[in-house]
Motif scaffolding. Structure first.
Motif, PDB file in Angstrom:
ATOM      1  N   ASP A  82     -14.869  -2.079  -1.864  1.00  0.00           N
ATOM      2  CA  ASP A  82     -13.847  -1.981  -2.332  1.00  0.00           C
ATOM      3  C   ASP A  82     -12.931  -2.464  -1.916  1.00  0.00           C
ATOM      4  OD1 ASP A  82     -11.475  -0.630  -3.434  1.00  0.00           O
ATOM      5  OD2 ASP A  82     -12.019   0.586  -2.494  1.00  0.00           O
TER       6      ASP A  82
ATOM      7  N   ALA B 299      -9.637  -6.309   6.580  1.00  0.00           N
ATOM      8  CA  ALA B 299     -10.059  -7.850   6.498  1.00  0.00           C
ATOM      9  C   ALA B 299      -8.517  -8.268   5.157  1.00  0.00           C
ATOM     10  CB  ALA B 299     -11.485  -8.078   5.891  1.00  0.00           C
ATOM     11  N   ASP B 300      -9.096  -9.318   5.381  1.00  0.00           N
ATOM     12  CA  ASP B 300      -8.234  -9.977   3.909  1.00  0.00           C
ATOM     13  C   ASP B 300      -8.786 -10.948   2.955  1.00  0.00           C
ATOM     14  OD1 ASP B 300      -6.105 -11.924   2.055  1.00  0.00           O
ATOM     15  OD2 ASP B 300      -4.616 -10.901   4.273  1.00  0.00           O
ATOM     16  N   ALA B 301      -8.589 -10.217   1.403  1.00  0.00           N
ATOM     17  CA  ALA B 301      -9.161 -11.124   0.690  1.00  0.00           C
ATOM     18  C   ALA B 301      -9.511 -11.760   0.062  1.00  0.00           C
ATOM     19  CB  ALA B 301      -8.595  -9.657  -0.790  1.00  0.00           C
TER      20      ALA B 301
ATOM     21  N   GLY C  84      -9.371  -3.890  -1.112  1.00  0.00           N
ATOM     22  CA  GLY C  84      -7.616  -2.868  -1.236  1.00  0.00           C
ATOM     23  C   GLY C  84      -7.868  -1.735  -0.885  1.00  0.00           C
ATOM     24  N   THR C  85      -8.198  -1.592  -0.849  1.00  0.00           N
ATOM     25  CA  THR C  85      -8.972  -0.573  -0.936  1.00  0.00           C
ATOM     26  C   THR C  85      -6.933   0.799  -1.400  1.00  0.00           C
ATOM     27  OG1 THR C  85     -10.072  -0.230   0.754  1.00  0.00           O
ATOM     28  CG2 THR C  85      -9.453   1.951   0.249  1.00  0.00           C
ATOM     29  N   GLY C  86      -6.239   0.264  -0.171  1.00  0.00           N
ATOM     30  CA  GLY C  86      -4.974   1.507  -0.569  1.00  0.00           C
ATOM     31  C   GLY C  86      -5.142   2.767  -0.047  1.00  0.00           C
TER      32      GLY C  86
ATOM     33  N   ALA D 116      -9.375  -3.927  -7.141  1.00  0.00           N
ATOM     34  CA  ALA D 116      -8.563  -2.814  -8.130  1.00  0.00           C
ATOM     35  C   ALA D 116      -6.549  -2.756  -7.657  1.00  0.00           C
ATOM     36  CB  ALA D 116      -8.539  -1.477  -8.172  1.00  0.00           C
TER      37      ALA D 116
ATOM     38  N   ASP E  93      -9.493  -3.484   3.490  1.00  0.00           N
ATOM     39  CA  ASP E  93      -7.523  -3.788   3.090  1.00  0.00           C
ATOM     40  C   ASP E  93      -7.066  -4.522   4.141  1.00  0.00           C
ATOM     41  OD1 ASP E  93      -6.100  -1.821   1.441  1.00  0.00           O
ATOM     42  OD2 ASP E  93      -4.681  -2.911   3.068  1.00  0.00           O
ATOM     43  N   ASN E  94      -6.628  -5.230   4.325  1.00  0.00           N
ATOM     44  CA  ASN E  94      -5.575  -6.121   5.277  1.00  0.00           C
ATOM     45  C   ASN E  94      -4.461  -5.507   5.381  1.00  0.00           C
ATOM     46  OD1 ASN E  94      -3.829  -5.876   3.177  1.00  0.00           O
ATOM     47  ND2 ASN E  94      -3.192  -8.202   3.874  1.00  0.00           N
ATOM     48  N   ASP E  95      -4.087  -4.268   5.612  1.00  0.00           N
ATOM     49  CA  ASP E  95      -2.823  -3.270   6.017  1.00  0.00           C
ATOM     50  C   ASP E  95      -3.672  -2.213   7.261  1.00  0.00           C
ATOM     51  OD1 ASP E  95      -0.812  -1.689   6.491  1.00  0.00           O
ATOM     52  OD2 ASP E  95      -0.060  -2.073   4.247  1.00  0.00           O
TER      53      ASP E  95
ATOM     54  N   VAL F 113      -3.473   1.319   5.833  1.00  0.00           N
ATOM     55  CA  VAL F 113      -4.988   1.916   4.714  1.00  0.00           C
ATOM     56  C   VAL F 113      -5.979   2.039   6.467  1.00  0.00           C
ATOM     57  CG1 VAL F 113      -6.039   0.949   3.535  1.00  0.00           C
ATOM     58  CG2 VAL F 113      -3.550   0.468   2.995  1.00  0.00           C
TER      59      VAL F 113
ATOM     60  N   ALA G  65       1.072  -1.194  -0.283  1.00  0.00           N
ATOM     61  CA  ALA G  65      -0.268   0.092  -0.281  1.00  0.00           C
ATOM     62  C   ALA G  65       0.895   1.581  -0.233  1.00  0.00           C
ATOM     63  CB  ALA G  65      -0.524  -0.045   1.248  1.00  0.00           C
TER      64      ALA G  65
ATOM     65  N   ASN H 252      -3.820   3.515 -13.334  1.00  0.00           N
ATOM     66  CA  ASN H 252      -5.184   2.184 -12.869  1.00  0.00           C
ATOM     67  C   ASN H 252      -5.701   2.792 -12.177  1.00  0.00           C
ATOM     68  OD1 ASN H 252      -5.852  -0.044 -11.347  1.00  0.00           O
ATOM     69  ND2 ASN H 252      -4.659   1.264 -10.005  1.00  0.00           N
ATOM     70  N   ARG H 253      -5.407   4.323 -11.382  1.00  0.00           N
ATOM     71  CA  ARG H 253      -6.435   4.759 -10.422  1.00  0.00           C
ATOM     72  C   ARG H 253      -7.584   5.405 -11.543  1.00  0.00           C
ATOM     73  NH1 ARG H 253      -7.551   4.974  -5.071  1.00  0.00           N
ATOM     74  NH2 ARG H 253      -8.664   5.661  -4.985  1.00  0.00           N
TER      75      ARG H 253
HETATM   76  C1  LIG Z   1      -2.311  -1.901  -4.955  1.00  0.00           C
HETATM   77  S1  LIG Z   1      -2.612  -0.993  -4.085  1.00  0.00           S
HETATM   78  C2  LIG Z   1      -4.628  -0.884  -4.966  1.00  0.00           C
HETATM   79  C3  LIG Z   1      -5.145  -0.230  -4.062  1.00  0.00           C
HETATM   80  C4  LIG Z   1      -6.678   0.557  -5.009  1.00  0.00           C
HETATM   81  N1  LIG Z   1      -7.424  -0.369  -5.235  1.00  0.00           N
HETATM   82  C5  LIG Z   1      -6.106   1.455  -6.713  1.00  0.00           C
HETATM   83  O1  LIG Z   1      -5.994   0.619  -7.869  1.00  0.00           O
HETATM   84  O2  LIG Z   1      -5.713   2.229  -6.268  1.00  0.00           O
HETATM   85  C6  LIG Z   1      -2.977  -3.072  -3.361  1.00  0.00           C
HETATM   86  C7  LIG Z   1      -4.276  -3.074  -1.449  1.00  0.00           C
HETATM   87  O3  LIG Z   1      -4.931  -3.875  -1.643  1.00  0.00           O
HETATM   88  C8  LIG Z   1      -4.162  -4.210  -0.045  1.00  0.00           C
HETATM   89  N2  LIG Z   1      -3.899  -5.524   0.095  1.00  0.00           N
HETATM   90  C9  LIG Z   1      -2.896  -6.539  -1.016  1.00  0.00           C
HETATM   91  N3  LIG Z   1      -2.858  -8.161   0.065  1.00  0.00           N
HETATM   92  C10 LIG Z   1      -4.684  -7.615   0.173  1.00  0.00           C
HETATM   93  C11 LIG Z   1      -5.347  -8.859   0.651  1.00  0.00           C
HETATM   94  N4  LIG Z   1      -4.477 -10.460   1.250  1.00  0.00           N
HETATM   95  N5  LIG Z   1      -6.299  -8.218   1.882  1.00  0.00           N
HETATM   96  C12 LIG Z   1      -6.963  -7.266   1.162  1.00  0.00           C
HETATM   97  N6  LIG Z   1      -6.196  -5.876   1.023  1.00  0.00           N
HETATM   98  C13 LIG Z   1      -4.696  -6.219   0.738  1.00  0.00           C
HETATM   99  C14 LIG Z   1      -2.793  -3.426  -0.272  1.00  0.00           C
HETATM  100  O4  LIG Z   1      -2.222  -3.280   1.569  1.00  0.00           O
HETATM  101  C15 LIG Z   1      -2.971  -2.141  -0.714  1.00  0.00           C
HETATM  102  O5  LIG Z   1      -3.591  -1.082  -0.269  1.00  0.00           O
END
Ligand SMILES: C[S@@+](CC[C@H](N)C(=O)[O-])C[C@H]1O[C@@H](n2cnc3c(N)ncnc32)[C@H](O)[C@@H]1O
Length: 286
Positions: free
Chosen positions: A92, A146-148, A94-96, A175, A120-122, A125, A33, A70-71
């Motif tokens: 959403d 939480a984790d994807a 993996g929000t970032g 995303a 997001d799992n971080d 974030v 992230a 991507n954004r």
């Molecule tokens: C590259 S960023 C993308 C952010 C946003 N979705 C975008 O496309 O602009 C990836 C995000 O996914 C999160 N992430 C990575 N692995 C994950 C998982 N297993 N579960 C949830 N979030 C995860 C990271 O912490 C990070 O915030």
């Protein structure tokens, strides 16, 4: 290592969102992230994140433009879901770290009552998201750590259930996140399990990293292997397999710059298109 596990958790104040390190956050290891934030030109990153990102940038200086693209794709796709499919609720995953054009900002600019559950799992974030994201009072936002890889936990989360009515169409946003899920963790199965919870007429917005050369693929794998999450760049065919069962809208699975570009967007050269190492797709759950 900057890890302050004994301090009580608190949210950063508005004047310190760019510098505050929440307790329990490890800043010595690069995190996807925060690397992504650095690629986007943000300030929510630490030396380890910058060093890892700079290794990628040394070999692929286009990475800045790729994450920006991507954004921009994400913004166009969310606008499509809200404006053309009337979607009012977004999940959403993996929000970032919040940046320009967060999902609720785009969705609520079309439908002010739009509701967004961010996952997001971080933990960093979530700390930043809670501090920075308020949203339109007519709509609602929530944040869940939480984790994807555990979609059932996401789907069962009370915070998510409070915002999202799974009997109604929802846009699920994945995303640039599934490339952090290894093959053995079954990314296609994760999408299929989410799909099972999505009402007909729902929309999937997905983008995923690919690679230009085998050498760059190896470099990315090596850099992220040392970070908190390994990266798995995939081919177009492998990414297409992740959205099996959905019906993609035109133009299908394409480089993110090619997905319904803004009318005033400069056409890309063949080289720029090759350098755009992220595919995107918007697909309907029939
Ligand atoms: C590259 S960023 C993308 C952010 C946003 N979705 C975008 O496309 O602009 C990836 C995000 O996914 C999160 N992430 C990575 N692995 C994950 C998982 N297993 N579960 C949830 N979030 C995860 C990271 O912490 C990070 O915030």
């Amino acid at each position: 290592m900057t890890q302050r596990g004994s301090e009580p958790w608190r949210l950063p104040r508005v004047d310190e969102v760019e510098t505050y390190v929440p307790p329990g956050i490890d800043t010595s290891t690069a995190h996807p992230a925060r690397m992504y934030d650095y690629f986007l030109g943000g300030k929510n990153n630490f030396a380890a994140d910058r060093e890892a990102a700079e290794r990628i940038l040394a070999a692929a200086p286009e990475a800045h433009a790729v994450v920006r693209a991507n954004r921009d794709f994400l913004g166009r796709a969310v606008r499509f879901a809200a404006a053309e499919r009337g979607i009012r609720q977004f999940l959403d995953i993996g929000t970032g770290i919040p940046t320009d054009g967060n999902v609720h900002e785009v969705a609520q600019s079309v439908l002010p009552e739009a509701r967004v559950a961010y996952v997001d799992n971080d933990p960093i974030v979530l700390a930043h998201a809670r501090a920075l994201i308020a949203g339109d009072p007519r709509g609602r936002t929530t944040f869940v750590q939480a984790d994807a890889r555990e979609p059932e936990k996401i789907l069962a989360s009370p915070e998510v259930r409070d915002i999202i009515d799974f009997d109604q169409p929802v846009a699920v946003v994945l995303a640039m996140v599934l490339h952090f899920v290894r093959d053995r963790e079954d990314p296609a199965g994760i999408v299929a399990r989410l799909r099972a919870a999505m009402a007909p007429g729902s929309v999937l917005i997905l983008s995923h990293v690919t690679f230009k050369t085998a050498a760059l693929k190896r470099l990315a794998e090596e850099v992220y292997e040392r970070a908190s999450a390994p990266v798995v760049p995939r081919t177009r065919e492998e990414i297409a397999a992740l959205v099996d069962g959905f019906t993609p809208v035109e133009p299908g699975l394409v480089k993110v710059t090619q997905w319904r570009p803004a009318p005033d967007a400069e056409p890309q050269t063949a080289r720029e298109l090759e350098d755009t190492t992220v595919y995107g797709v918007v697909a309907i759950r029939d």
